[in-house]
Design a protein around this motif. Structure first.
Motif, mmCIF file in Angstrom:
data_model
loop_
_atom_site.group_PDB
_atom_site.id
_atom_site.type_symbol
_atom_site.label_atom_id
_atom_site.label_comp_id
_atom_site.label_asym_id
_atom_site.label_seq_id
_atom_site.Cartn_x
_atom_site.Cartn_y
_atom_site.Cartn_z
ATOM 1 N N THR A 251 0.846 -1.203 0.000
ATOM 2 C CA THR A 251 0.000 0.000 0.000
ATOM 3 C C THR A 251 0.880 1.252 0.000
ATOM 4 O O THR A 251 0.635 2.208 -0.735
ATOM 5 N N ARG A 252 1.910 1.223 0.826
ATOM 6 C CA ARG A 252 2.869 2.337 0.868
ATOM 7 C C ARG A 252 3.452 2.601 -0.527
ATOM 8 O O ARG A 252 3.536 3.729 -0.985
ATOM 9 N N GLY A 253 3.818 1.524 -1.202
ATOM 10 C CA GLY A 253 4.374 1.635 -2.556
ATOM 11 C C GLY A 253 3.376 2.253 -3.527
ATOM 12 O O GLY A 253 3.740 3.108 -4.338
ATOM 13 N N LEU A 254 2.123 1.826 -3.443
ATOM 14 C CA LEU A 254 1.093 2.403 -4.322
ATOM 15 C C LEU A 254 0.934 3.890 -4.048
ATOM 16 O O LEU A 254 0.829 4.701 -4.964
ATOM 17 N N LEU A 255 0.934 4.256 -2.762
ATOM 18 C CA LEU A 255 0.782 5.673 -2.400
ATOM 19 C C LEU A 255 1.967 6.489 -2.894
ATOM 20 O O LEU A 255 1.801 7.595 -3.413
ATOM 21 N N ASP A 256 3.158 5.945 -2.746
ATOM 22 C CA ASP A 256 4.361 6.678 -3.164
ATOM 23 C C ASP A 256 4.425 6.857 -4.675
ATOM 24 O O ASP A 256 5.146 7.727 -5.159
ATOM 25 N N SER A 257 3.700 6.007 -5.398
ATOM 26 C CA SER A 257 3.765 6.149 -6.853
ATOM 27 C C SER A 257 2.644 7.029 -7.397
ATOM 28 O O SER A 257 2.486 7.159 -8.612
ATOM 29 N N LEU A 258 1.850 7.651 -6.505
ATOM 30 C CA LEU A 258 0.834 8.600 -6.969
ATOM 31 C C LEU A 258 1.496 9.898 -7.400
ATOM 32 O O LEU A 258 2.380 10.399 -6.708
ATOM 33 N N PRO A 259 1.047 10.467 -8.503
ATOM 34 C CA PRO A 259 1.653 11.724 -8.988
ATOM 35 C C PRO A 259 1.636 12.830 -7.939
ATOM 36 O O PRO A 259 2.577 13.613 -7.843
ATOM 37 N N ALA A 260 0.593 12.882 -7.112
ATOM 38 C CA ALA A 260 0.458 13.992 -6.164
ATOM 39 C C ALA A 260 1.569 14.009 -5.119
ATOM 40 O O ALA A 260 1.843 15.045 -4.515
ATOM 41 N N THR A 261 2.227 12.886 -4.897
ATOM 42 C CA THR A 261 3.254 12.845 -3.863
ATOM 43 C C THR A 261 4.627 13.263 -4.401
ATOM 44 O O THR A 261 5.565 13.451 -3.637
ATOM 45 N N ALA A 262 4.744 13.400 -5.730
ATOM 46 C CA ALA A 262 6.039 13.802 -6.298
ATOM 47 C C ALA A 262 6.100 15.322 -6.432
ATOM 48 O O ALA A 262 5.093 15.984 -6.659
ATOM 49 N N PRO A 264 7.149 18.770 -8.442
ATOM 50 C CA PRO A 264 7.214 19.033 -9.883
ATOM 51 C C PRO A 264 8.599 18.702 -10.432
ATOM 52 O O PRO A 264 9.611 19.052 -9.821
ATOM 53 N N GLY A 265 8.647 18.025 -11.536
ATOM 54 C CA GLY A 265 9.926 17.703 -12.148
ATOM 55 C C GLY A 265 10.582 16.465 -11.563
ATOM 56 O O GLY A 265 11.532 15.936 -12.126
ATOM 57 N N GLU A 266 10.052 16.009 -10.430
ATOM 58 C CA GLU A 266 10.658 14.838 -9.801
ATOM 59 C C GLU A 266 10.102 13.577 -10.466
ATOM 60 O O GLU A 266 8.946 13.547 -10.867
ATOM 61 N N LYS A 267 10.942 12.563 -10.551
ATOM 62 C CA LYS A 267 10.489 11.311 -11.133
ATOM 63 C C LYS A 267 9.541 10.611 -10.155
ATOM 64 O O LYS A 267 9.749 10.656 -8.949
ATOM 65 N N LEU A 268 8.505 9.970 -10.685
ATOM 66 C CA LEU A 268 7.593 9.253 -9.795
ATOM 67 C C LEU A 268 8.286 8.008 -9.257
ATOM 68 O O LEU A 268 9.034 7.344 -9.960
ATOM 69 N N ASN A 269 8.003 7.739 -8.000
ATOM 70 C CA ASN A 269 8.501 6.499 -7.434
ATOM 71 C C ASN A 269 7.705 5.345 -8.002
ATOM 72 O O ASN A 269 6.499 5.429 -8.126
#
Ligand SMILES: Nc1ncnc2c1ncn2[C@@H]1O[C@H](COP(=O)(O)OP(=O)(O)OP(=O)(O)O)[C@@H](O)[C@H]1O
Ligand SMILES: [Mg+2]
Length: 322
Positions: A251-262, A264-269
């Motif tokens: 679940t943590r991984g899914l949350l970290d890969s949401l665009p909103a958590t990155a 701007p300009g940062e690569k998505l996890n």
């Protein structure tokens, strides 16, 4: 209050030439009337097969091998096809990702909705048309009565999906299973349809199982989340709690890969690795090969931990001293 739907230890397997695909492997959850349940997980985690199992539409080489699905007190596993057909479309309805696959291109919207109305009762043609028009209006189709005579290709994708949703609503079902119903639509239409579905569920007391690989979409809609991985529920709970305080590393991984958590300009996890083949799962926790916290004990089956209405399956849950 007793649950509308009570699923216990459901297993749905596909007996293929390459081996047994354990698509749903011990899934349990319950759903109250009017509740919206989001079922999320990466592609191939078993979300659709779970949905199809609920509505009795698993085709060979697949079948429900064990478990129980109680719907309003009635056991659905092992129910005769004829009895299942009486429930399907009337008390339990399903909306699919691609409305083009469910809408018949050679019938007008009005004709096919009238067929759906009359499949479960003796309404006359005029009454069926009238109900169809009113239901289309409820899902936000303007000037519905006039549009009954249009063919599916004359509607946009968003409008076609509204027709599919309206068709599901025709008989005032107790439960709607919606499998990625808005995935093919653009974001603003998606948001509109989501808001309308939520409102309808609240107004009518219809329970919803909303299937999506998109945690962000589901979270804006659902009351409770089920997070699925390799055929199992790895975490469940109220949406706010799961988002704020995930316990499972997946679940943590899914949350970290949401665009909103990155930023701007940062690569998505991205969660490293890929979803495992259900034909050759590792022993123990199926997420272990991709999990940053995995150690030797993860090769044994993780325990089911229940805390209030939170449930998670992990040897090393997040946020708890282990
Ligand atoms: N008819 C079938 N025969 C064999 N295996 C199947 C069949 N249908 C589904 N499966 C397998 O069951 C597993 C779960 O599939 P399912 O369609 O439920 O995934 P999903 O979570 O809905 O994925 P997606 O997000 O891509 O829709 C997959 O490994 C899939 O290959
Ligand atoms: Mg699917």
């Amino acid at each position: 209050m007793s649950a509308l739907l009570e699923v216990r230890d459901l297993r749905t397997h596909f007996f293929t030439r390459a081996g047994v695909v354990r698509a749903v492997e011990g899934v349990s959850f319950s759903l109250a009337r009017g509740e919206i349940l989001g079922l999320v997980g990466e592609s191939g985690s078993g979300k659709s097969v779970t949905g199809f199992s609920l509505i009795g539409l698993v085709d060979p080489p697949g079948r429900i091998v064990s478990g129980s699905i109680r719907f309003d007190g009635q056991e659905l596993v092992g129910l005769a096809q004829g009895d299942m057909r009486k429930l399907r479309g009337k008390r339990i309805a399903m909306v699919f990702q691609d409305p083009a696959a469910t809408l018949n291109p050679v019938l007008t919207i009005g004709q096919q909705m009238a067929l759906a109305v009359r499949a479960h009762g003796g309404a006359g043609e005029a009454a069926a048309r009238d109900l169809a028009a009113r239901t289309l209006t409820r899902v936000g189709i303007p000037d519905a009565a006039a549009r009954l005579d249009a063919y599916p290709h004359e509607f946009s994708g968003g409008m076609r999906q509204r027709v599919a949703i309206a068709t599901a609503l025709l008989h005032g079902p107790d439960l709607i299973i919606a499998d990625e119903p808005t995935t093919a639509l653009d974001v603003s239409i998606q948001a509109q349809i989501l808001a309308e579905m939520q409102k309808l569920a609240r107004e009518t007391g219809t329970a919803l199982v909303w299937i999506s690989h998109d945690l962000a979409t589901v979270s804006s809609l659902a009351d409770r989340l089920l997070v699925m991985y390799a055929g199992r529920i790895v975490e469940s709970g109220r949406v706010g709690e799961v988002l704020r305080d995930p316990r499972h590393h997946y679940t943590r991984g899914l949350l970290d890969s949401l665009p909103a958590t990155a930023l701007p300009g940062e690569k998505l996890n991205q969660i490293p690795g890929t979803t495992p083949s259900l034909l050759s799962l590792p022993p123990g926790c199926p997420f272990a090969p991709r999990c940053p916290r995995a150690d030797a004990v993860c090769a044994t089956d993780p325990p089911d931990v229940a805390m209030g209405d939170r449930l998670f399956r992990c040897h090393h849950p997040l946020g708890l001293a282990a």
